[in-house]
Motif scaffolding. Structure first.
Motif, short mmCIF file in Angstrom:
data_model
loop_
_atom_site.label_atom_id
_atom_site.label_comp_id
_atom_site.label_asym_id
_atom_site.label_seq_id
_atom_site.Cartn_x
_atom_site.Cartn_y
_atom_site.Cartn_z
N UNK A 1 0.81 -1.22 0.00
CA UNK A 1 0.00 0.00 0.00
C UNK A 1 0.84 1.27 0.00
N UNK A 2 2.13 1.17 0.30
CA UNK A 2 2.95 2.38 0.39
C UNK A 2 3.01 3.17 -0.92
N UNK A 3 3.13 2.53 -2.10
CA UNK A 3 3.13 3.35 -3.33
C UNK A 3 1.84 4.15 -3.50
N UNK A 4 0.71 3.54 -3.15
CA UNK A 4 -0.58 4.25 -3.28
C UNK A 4 -0.67 5.38 -2.28
N UNK A 5 -0.29 5.10 -1.03
CA UNK A 5 -0.38 6.12 0.01
C UNK A 5 0.56 7.29 -0.28
N UNK A 6 1.79 6.98 -0.65
CA UNK A 6 2.76 8.04 -0.92
C UNK A 6 2.40 8.82 -2.18
N UNK A 7 1.84 8.13 -3.19
CA UNK A 7 1.45 8.82 -4.41
C UNK A 7 0.29 9.77 -4.14
N UNK A 8 -0.69 9.32 -3.36
CA UNK A 8 -1.81 10.19 -3.02
C UNK A 8 -1.35 11.39 -2.19
N UNK A 9 -0.41 11.14 -1.29
CA UNK A 9 0.10 12.24 -0.48
C UNK A 9 0.86 13.25 -1.35
N UNK A 10 1.61 12.72 -2.33
CA UNK A 10 2.34 13.61 -3.23
C UNK A 10 1.39 14.44 -4.08
N UNK A 11 0.32 13.80 -4.57
CA UNK A 11 -0.67 14.53 -5.38
C UNK A 11 -1.35 15.60 -4.55
N UNK A 12 -1.67 15.27 -3.31
CA UNK A 12 -2.32 16.26 -2.45
C UNK A 12 -1.40 17.44 -2.17
N UNK A 13 -0.11 17.14 -1.97
CA UNK A 13 0.84 18.22 -1.71
C UNK A 13 1.04 19.09 -2.94
N UNK A 14 1.09 18.46 -4.13
CA UNK A 14 1.29 19.23 -5.35
C UNK A 14 0.05 20.04 -5.72
N UNK A 15 -1.12 19.48 -5.44
CA UNK A 15 -2.35 20.15 -5.83
C UNK A 15 -2.90 21.09 -4.79
N UNK A 16 -2.21 21.21 -3.68
CA UNK A 16 -2.70 22.08 -2.61
C UNK A 16 -2.43 23.54 -2.95
N UNK A 17 -3.48 24.34 -2.97
CA UNK A 17 -3.37 25.77 -3.23
C UNK A 17 -3.83 26.51 -1.98
#
Length: 326
Positions: free
Chosen positions: A304-320
């Protein structure tokens, strides 16, 4: 037995110190690692005499250190096992976009899961003769739950790991559960279906020898599988480079000797083990139970780590950040 195995541990610690940093085949220490057997025999003879001149207080202290080293060896063995599972998955399970046939991988997956669930049934039959065996019931049931969790997570659409790697890991944790229950002291009501062998019985001696051989093979395979313990896998292997890390090889063997010694004394430094018995006692049982839970947890996190880390990365990149208007 623990004192007699200390000379093996001392020998491999000396080999670790003398081969540390060897990276090229033309170095003199490469010949020392793979040859110089007469000199090595002298070093080993010296290591035999060292435990007899060390005060007992240092031997007791080293016994506690050996417990830690044996635990680290179990961790290294788990890492090597995960590396082997990844290799099997890449070798026999095709990529989603390829045209390769994965029938052999599917066959192995089926065998592993059949063995896992059949093994759980056998564990209930052997180690739960009555409803009062709450400890065994809990461990076997929890193992069955872990197998189902591993299977469900690996088949999730966001993970899509397949059944082969999860099947091998399921078989492995069922084996660890059996090993833990088998290490329970024989005095009790939860071994009524087991045929307890007497001291010196040929079956006990044969199983004792098989256990020794399997531990030696596991130590050797873990020692040469140094790629599993590298943090970076992008390094180019040259012809003049050593095929594996010599210092890791020797330190794994030293820790394997520590683990071997712990099995002989059943992880108890002050209580002698029964004749022709190996790895029997409540301490051994709990070590294997914790090892099983830890192995399942690490594998599930690996899924599950690739999914969790990818979602966290997307949230960090898309956070405005919201800027309030005045």
């Amino acid at each position: 037995m623990f004192t007699s195995l200390q000379n093996v541990q001392i020998f491999f610690w000396l080999m670790f110190a003398s081969t540390f940093g060897t990276r090229k085949l033309h170095e003199a220490r490469n010949s020392w690692h793979s040859g110089c057997w007469i000199l090595k025999s002298l070093v080993y003879a010296l290591s035999i005499g060292i435990p007899f001149i060390i005060p007992n207080i240092f031997i007791q202290l080293y016994g506690e250190i050996a417990r830690l080293g044996a635990g680290i060896f179990l961790l290294l063995q788990l890492i090597s096992m995960l590396h082997f599972i990844s290799w099997c998955n890449k070798r026999w399970m095709p990529d989603p976009g390829s045209n390769q046939c994965g029938l052999f991988g599917l066959f192995l997956s089926t065998i592993c899961y059949i063995a896992s669930f059949a093994g759980i049934g056998v564990l209930y039959f052997l180690y739960v003769p009555n409803s009062s065996c709450a400890f065994n019931i809990f461990n076997i049931t929890w193992t069955a739950i872990l197998v189902k969790i591993i299977m469900a997570v690996s088949l999730h659409s966001k993970v899509n790991e397949g059944l082969l790697s999860s099947g091998i890991m399921s078989s492995y944790i069922v084996f660890l559960c059996w090993s833990a229950l088998h290490s329970e002291p024989e005095a009790g009501k939860c071994h009524s279906h087991m045929k307890i062998a007497k001291d010196g019985d040929w079956a006990t001696i044969v199983s004792f020898i098989i256990a020794i051989c399997s531990i030696v093979m596991a130590t050797f395979s873990t020692g040469i599988d140094t790629k599993s313990f590298q943090f970076r896998n992008d390094e180019v292997q040259l012809e003049e480079d050593t095929p594996y890390s010599y210092e890791i090889f020797h330190i794994v063997f030293a820790m394997g000797a520590m683990y071997f010694a712990m099995l002989f004394i059943s992880w108890e430094l002050n209580h002698p083990a029964r004749k022709w018995s190996i790895d029997v006692g409540w301490a051994s049982t709990w070590v294997k139970i914790i090892n099983e839970w830890f192995a399942a947890s690490i594998y599930i996190w690996r899924l599950i780590s690739p999914v969790v880390l990818r979602n966290q990365f997307v949230n960090d990149e898309g956070f405005v950040p919201h800027r309030p208007t005045v």
